[in-house]
Motif scaffolding. Structure first.
Motif, short mmCIF file in Angstrom:
data_model
loop_
_atom_site.label_atom_id
_atom_site.label_comp_id
_atom_site.label_asym_id
_atom_site.label_seq_id
_atom_site.Cartn_x
_atom_site.Cartn_y
_atom_site.Cartn_z
N ASP A 163 6.41 0.98 -16.41
CA ASP A 163 6.73 0.29 -17.66
C ASP A 163 6.70 -1.23 -17.48
OD1 ASP A 163 7.17 2.69 -18.98
OD2 ASP A 163 9.28 2.77 -18.36
N ASP A 164 6.41 -1.92 -18.57
CA ASP A 164 6.46 -3.38 -18.56
C ASP A 164 7.91 -3.84 -18.52
OD1 ASP A 164 3.69 -3.56 -18.76
OD2 ASP A 164 3.74 -3.57 -20.96
N ASP A 165 8.15 -4.95 -17.81
CA ASP A 165 9.50 -5.52 -17.82
C ASP A 165 9.58 -6.67 -18.82
OD1 ASP A 165 8.36 -7.77 -16.65
OD2 ASP A 165 8.99 -7.25 -14.62
N GLU A 166 10.72 -7.32 -18.89
CA GLU A 166 10.93 -8.35 -19.90
C GLU A 166 10.05 -9.57 -19.69
OE1 GLU A 166 15.08 -9.19 -19.73
OE2 GLU A 166 15.68 -7.28 -20.63
N ASP A 167 9.57 -9.77 -18.47
CA ASP A 167 8.75 -10.95 -18.16
C ASP A 167 7.25 -10.69 -18.30
OD1 ASP A 167 11.06 -12.39 -17.47
OD2 ASP A 167 11.06 -11.49 -15.47
N GLY A 168 6.91 -9.50 -18.79
CA GLY A 168 5.49 -9.18 -18.97
C GLY A 168 4.84 -8.57 -17.73
N GLY A 169 5.63 -8.42 -16.66
CA GLY A 169 5.12 -7.75 -15.47
C GLY A 169 5.42 -6.27 -15.53
N LYS A 170 5.46 -5.64 -14.38
CA LYS A 170 5.74 -4.20 -14.30
C LYS A 170 7.09 -3.97 -13.62
CE LYS A 170 1.91 -2.48 -16.09
NZ LYS A 170 1.89 -1.58 -17.26
N TRP A 171 7.86 -3.05 -14.18
CA TRP A 171 9.13 -2.68 -13.56
C TRP A 171 8.87 -1.56 -12.57
CZ3 TRP A 171 12.20 1.66 -12.98
CH2 TRP A 171 13.49 1.40 -12.47
N ILE A 172 9.07 -1.84 -11.28
CA ILE A 172 8.77 -0.87 -10.23
C ILE A 172 10.04 -0.58 -9.45
CG2 ILE A 172 7.43 -0.46 -8.13
CD1 ILE A 172 5.31 -2.36 -9.31
N PRO A 173 10.45 0.69 -9.36
CA PRO A 173 11.64 1.04 -8.58
C PRO A 173 11.50 0.59 -7.13
CG PRO A 173 10.86 2.92 -9.87
CD PRO A 173 9.80 1.87 -9.96
N SER A 174 12.59 0.29 -6.48
CA SER A 174 12.55 -0.24 -5.12
C SER A 174 12.73 0.84 -4.05
CB SER A 174 13.64 -1.31 -4.95
OG SER A 174 14.92 -0.76 -5.25
N ASP A 175 12.52 2.09 -4.42
CA ASP A 175 12.71 3.19 -3.47
C ASP A 175 11.71 3.12 -2.31
OD1 ASP A 175 14.35 3.80 -5.52
OD2 ASP A 175 13.61 5.81 -5.88
N PHE A 176 10.49 2.63 -2.60
CA PHE A 176 9.43 2.58 -1.60
C PHE A 176 8.95 1.15 -1.44
CE2 PHE A 176 9.11 6.80 -3.69
CZ PHE A 176 9.45 7.59 -2.60
N GLU A 177 8.29 0.87 -0.30
CA GLU A 177 7.83 -0.50 -0.04
C GLU A 177 6.58 -0.84 -0.84
OE1 GLU A 177 5.16 -0.74 3.83
OE2 GLU A 177 7.09 0.17 4.32
N TYR A 178 5.89 0.18 -1.38
CA TYR A 178 4.66 -0.04 -2.13
C TYR A 178 4.62 0.90 -3.33
CZ TYR A 178 -0.38 0.23 -3.12
OH TYR A 178 -1.61 0.24 -3.73
N TYR A 179 4.22 0.38 -4.47
CA TYR A 179 4.33 1.18 -5.71
C TYR A 179 3.41 2.40 -5.74
CZ TYR A 179 0.02 -1.14 -7.38
OH TYR A 179 -1.27 -1.60 -7.53
N GLY A 180 2.42 2.44 -4.86
CA GLY A 180 1.53 3.59 -4.84
C GLY A 180 2.07 4.76 -4.04
N GLU A 181 3.24 4.59 -3.42
CA GLU A 181 3.84 5.66 -2.61
C GLU A 181 4.62 6.63 -3.48
OE1 GLU A 181 4.46 2.95 1.42
OE2 GLU A 181 6.17 3.40 0.14
N LEU A 182 4.40 7.93 -3.25
CA LEU A 182 5.04 8.97 -4.05
C LEU A 182 5.61 10.06 -3.14
CD1 LEU A 182 2.11 9.71 -6.54
CD2 LEU A 182 3.99 8.12 -6.93
N VAL A 183 6.47 10.86 -3.71
CA VAL A 183 6.83 12.14 -3.11
C VAL A 183 6.23 13.22 -4.00
CG1 VAL A 183 8.68 13.72 -2.49
CG2 VAL A 183 8.96 11.27 -2.08
N PHE A 184 5.47 14.13 -3.40
CA PHE A 184 4.74 15.16 -4.14
C PHE A 184 5.45 16.50 -4.01
CE2 PHE A 184 0.57 14.24 -5.95
CZ PHE A 184 0.24 15.44 -6.55
N ASN A 185 5.53 17.21 -5.12
CA ASN A 185 6.09 18.56 -5.13
C ASN A 185 5.07 19.53 -5.72
OD1 ASN A 185 9.18 18.20 -4.47
ND2 ASN A 185 8.66 16.56 -5.89
N ILE A 186 4.94 20.68 -5.10
CA ILE A 186 4.01 21.72 -5.58
C ILE A 186 4.76 23.03 -5.71
CG2 ILE A 186 2.02 23.14 -4.94
CD1 ILE A 186 0.78 20.71 -3.64
N GLU A 187 4.47 23.74 -6.80
CA GLU A 187 5.02 25.08 -7.00
C GLU A 187 3.87 26.03 -7.30
OE1 GLU A 187 8.11 27.39 -10.04
OE2 GLU A 187 8.33 25.22 -9.70
#
Length: 234
Positions: A163-187
């Protein structure tokens, strides 16, 4: 790991009542994925994959081959292709489909083989899991290249998912060092896989990491939705 992804592939190949995979990540909700998509023909592949296959030359290593569709196409084009995957079930399906050289193998543990083309399709670079591991991963692949060899990799810049933040940038959670990092789940068929790390890498980050590890990087083709195909070489 229960190898549910590979189980779905093998079920489809052997007509053992295959079902859709349910995939979910740390930034996206559960979604159904048809296993049939992994068995697509060349004509059904996106332009990025078609272009990569046209650029493939010489002795080819298909890393994370899945159901083996890319390897089968190259094999039919008379290229010397080896398909590898850490999934025993997926490799069994590849062999049943007619891939001549398919084996259960972690690319990081290959020692002596050398290749003219290494394929990392369907976001293959993501298998290293975290950005801090990307340099080691690319350095290993570089060591497997013959002279004038190449690595063909596609991925996506997933910044659009935030999502966009108030400054026109992107709001990125700080859980990971890089925004492209994910945890994947498969069922699959009611079973849940052990969650695993995955990564989507934007082109500039891939290029910077490649250069830092002695590889040149060029943008070959951009897709329709933040995705791209890149070529890495010495």
């Amino acid at each position: 790991m229960k190898d549910l992804f590979g189980k779905a592939i093998l079920d489809f190949q052997t007509q053992n009542a295959p079902e859709d995979l349910i995939t979910e990540t740390s930034i996206s909700e559960a979604d159904e994925m048809s296993v049939a998509y992994l068995f697509r023909s060349y004509k059904e592949m996106p332009a990025l994959e078609q272009t990569a296959l046209q650029l493939a030359k010489g002795k080819v290593l298909d890393v994370g081959c899945g159901a083996g569709s890319h390897s089968l196409y190259l094999q039919n084009e008379k290229l010397d292709v080896t398909a590898i995957d850490i999934s025993t079930n997926a490799i069994e399906a590849c062999l049943l489909r007619g891939v001549k050289q398919a084996r259960v193998q972690d690319v990081m543990k290959i020692e002596k083989d050398k290749f003219d083309t290494i394929l990392l399709l369907m976001n293959g670079a993501g298998m290293c899991g975290r950005l801090k591991k990307l340099g080691i991963f690319l350095s290993k692949l570089k060591s497997l290249l013959n002279e004038n060899g190449q690595i063909l990799v596609d991925s996506s810049d997933i910044i659009y998912m935030f999502d966009d933040d108030e400054d026109g940038g992107k709001w990125i959670p700080s859980d990971f060092e890089y925004y492209g990092e994910l945890v994947f789940n498969i069922e699959y068929k009611g079973e849940k896989e052990t969650p695993f790390d995955w990564m989507y890498v934007d082109y500039n980050t891939l290029q910077n990491t490649a250069v830092a590890n002695g590889l040149q990087c060029e943008l070959v083709l951009e897709g329709e939705h933040y995705d791209y195909l890149a070529r890495l070489f010495v």
